[in-house]
Write a protein that holds these residues in place. Sequence first.
Motif, short mmCIF file in Angstrom:
data_model
loop_
_atom_site.label_atom_id
_atom_site.label_comp_id
_atom_site.label_asym_id
_atom_site.label_seq_id
_atom_site.Cartn_x
_atom_site.Cartn_y
_atom_site.Cartn_z
N ASP A 32 32.43 2.91 -4.23
CA ASP A 32 33.71 3.57 -3.98
C ASP A 32 34.79 2.63 -3.48
O ASP A 32 35.96 2.77 -3.82
CB ASP A 32 33.55 4.69 -2.95
CG ASP A 32 32.72 5.84 -3.48
OD1 ASP A 32 32.98 6.26 -4.62
OD2 ASP A 32 31.82 6.31 -2.77
N ARG A 57 38.46 -1.50 -11.21
CA ARG A 57 39.19 -0.52 -10.41
C ARG A 57 39.98 -1.21 -9.28
O ARG A 57 39.59 -1.13 -8.12
CB ARG A 57 38.21 0.48 -9.77
CG ARG A 57 37.52 1.44 -10.71
CD ARG A 57 38.42 2.51 -11.30
NE ARG A 57 38.99 3.43 -10.33
CZ ARG A 57 38.52 4.65 -10.08
NH1 ARG A 57 37.44 5.09 -10.68
NH2 ARG A 57 39.12 5.44 -9.21
N GLU B 191 32.23 8.15 -14.06
CA GLU B 191 33.49 8.04 -13.33
C GLU B 191 34.37 9.29 -13.54
O GLU B 191 34.98 9.79 -12.60
CB GLU B 191 34.25 6.80 -13.80
CG GLU B 191 34.82 5.98 -12.68
CD GLU B 191 35.24 4.58 -13.13
OE1 GLU B 191 35.51 4.37 -14.33
OE2 GLU B 191 35.29 3.69 -12.26
N ASP B 195 35.29 11.50 -10.34
CA ASP B 195 36.68 11.63 -9.89
C ASP B 195 37.10 13.10 -9.84
O ASP B 195 37.90 13.50 -9.00
CB ASP B 195 37.63 10.86 -10.82
CG ASP B 195 37.50 9.34 -10.62
OD1 ASP B 195 36.83 8.93 -9.66
OD2 ASP B 195 38.08 8.58 -11.44
N PRO B 199 38.01 14.59 -5.53
CA PRO B 199 39.40 14.14 -5.68
C PRO B 199 39.91 13.39 -4.45
O PRO B 199 40.84 12.59 -4.55
CB PRO B 199 40.18 15.45 -5.88
CG PRO B 199 39.29 16.54 -5.38
CD PRO B 199 37.88 16.05 -5.55
N ALA B 202 40.46 9.40 -4.23
CA ALA B 202 41.61 8.64 -4.73
C ALA B 202 42.39 8.11 -3.53
O ALA B 202 42.60 8.82 -2.56
CB ALA B 202 42.49 9.54 -5.59
#
Lengths: 473, 205
Positions: A32, A57, B191, B195, B199, B202
């Motif tokens: 992450d 990312r 992914e 995602d 949420p 992010a």
Amino acid sequence: MPETKPRTLFDKIWDSHVVERLPDGTCILYIDRHLVHEVTSPQAFEGLRMAGRKVRRPDATIAVADHNIPTVGRRDPAGIKEEDSRIQVQTLEANVAEFGVPYIPIMDKRQGIVHIIGPELGISLPGMTIVCGDSHTSTHGALGALAFGIGTSEVEHVLATQSLLQKPAKNMLIQVEGSLPFGTSAKDMVLAIIGRIGTAGGTGHVIEYAGEAVRALDMAGRMTVCNMSIEAGARAGLIAPDETTFAYVKGRPHAPKGEAFEQAVAYWRTLPSDPGASYDTRVVLNGADIAPMVTWGTSPEAVVPITGTVPDPANEPDAEKRAQLQRMVEYMALTPGQKMTDLPIDVVFIGSCTNGRIEDIRAAAEVMRGRKVAPGVQAMVVPGSGLVKEQAEQEGLHRILLEAGFEWRDPCCSMCLGMNPDKLTPGQRCASTSNRNFEGRQGPGGRTHLVSPAMAAAAAATGRLADVRELGR
Amino acid sequence: MKPFRSLDAVAAPMGTPNIDTDQIIPARYLWRSKADGYGMHLFQDLRFAADGTPREEFVLNQPAYANAGIIVAGRNFGCGSSREAAVWALSDYGVRCVIAPSFGDIFYNNSFKNGLLPIVLPPERVAALLAALDRKQDVRIEIDLQAQTVTGPGGTVDHFEVDPFRKQLLLEGMDDIAFTLRHTEQMAAFETEYDRAAPWLAVPG
């Protein structure tokens, strides 16, 4: 509903991040957050460049220079006097620009030690997988995240793929029951744990810390404990997220806001280990038995209560261990049977990812209030981040420390690893709030005694290793 | 990455436990470029006095163990910092295998990614190898990765365990990234779902 086996906190985080499980059990594990610093990343970026690969990312990556930058006269990278440091910071800046990685510049007040700023800015959150090319990444486990250090090849792997090839670790549960006595802190707790299980006690495991004394710790204390998991041989340490965790995370700049925060908390509440979850290894300590600790040797497991004495290697039956103890006694210039409180010190270092948070500086300032650094002792505080430094200055802690005779530096790893100019000279003895007392760690020939911030301040005030409980009276 | 299949080399005994990565390569050399090599600073403070003269007593400075390609070590070798330069320094010096009763986890992982084989043998077997090497008569050890054997001085043979996946990559000299990038589709699918489900992950702002 199929019946599911009770799982540990580690199992749950692991399972939710498995992209693919290979036949031999190796997993492609999704990452992450990836924290990047100047020392272990240059070759990783170079590898990407040579292979024509991108950062998968950039939004899940953040870079900051922390290991090798000056702690006095901080200026833009081009103005850094030390060539090695200047090259590393400028290389990092060129790399993040080329690959589009978010970066906190060294003159930004959010700059700091990567393991301080991850939690502080809300970049590190419960339930996440977090990696960094630094073994003290275990710190972030205090939030209930699976966080561990990786090598440079793995840094490159995460940059390129946002994943790692890993096999699950074994589960270890360390329970500290009861409460910590007066004069002790999280640092004493973790030193006592390492003294108990040894520097290889956690090898191959992820350690979950639990029990009443752990639950009672604030987030700073939990970070100190998880930080030193690697000194117990474990790549990661974990503490189940609870109300203390959620209150800490709420409102931090990168933390989720509003409804997203509520959603996240609802999920985070599902993370603590299930009742009946099984652990490969269990250790129980009684909090009340923990005293202020100090290391005497060159391994974090060579630790005694401050009321203790230097052990006599002759009493060790195992020849290999005896030789190691003898070497430590010689390197540290000690005499078996000598009282720890009889050891004069030359340097006091308060800082590092272990003890560079505001709570640590408060603890040191509390001891130094109305006291002076003993003559002949060099004492310095290196706050863990620009925000910690700012907070301390708002509280007037810097004034107490400066008036006492401490130096008040700019954030960096500093004397924890002896990479920037903050080093011990051969033979100097240091009371240090850092995490490693290895030979030469703080400078070639330097002698390190690991202690808590309050104990470091007590050493500064008395000019020797001292029992902070005695000072308090 | 250079494949690792077999190795027949001089082995140096370093029985002290807990040889940490700060001892293998002190932090003050970590700014060097990998291309410049780290081998010259391998075990710097153990190998050299402060003025740069070699310490005669240090094992790698003893003629019997010149050009060692294997180190037989005490428990918890490579503990401490995650610095991969510890492995680079060993490889650059010419060490391609370390045999010990246990290793620091990160060092152990880093080794495979650089074509250096870390072998775990039971403490009593490591002690026997150390004793044999200390005699300085026969100081060669032979490693066969395919067969997973260590043939020590005097012909003693020990079998060792190695993760099959790691073994395969070493035998082929294949790097991890190339392997993982074969799974790009699975990654993209993971992914997307991930995602959606989380949420809050992010990074805002």
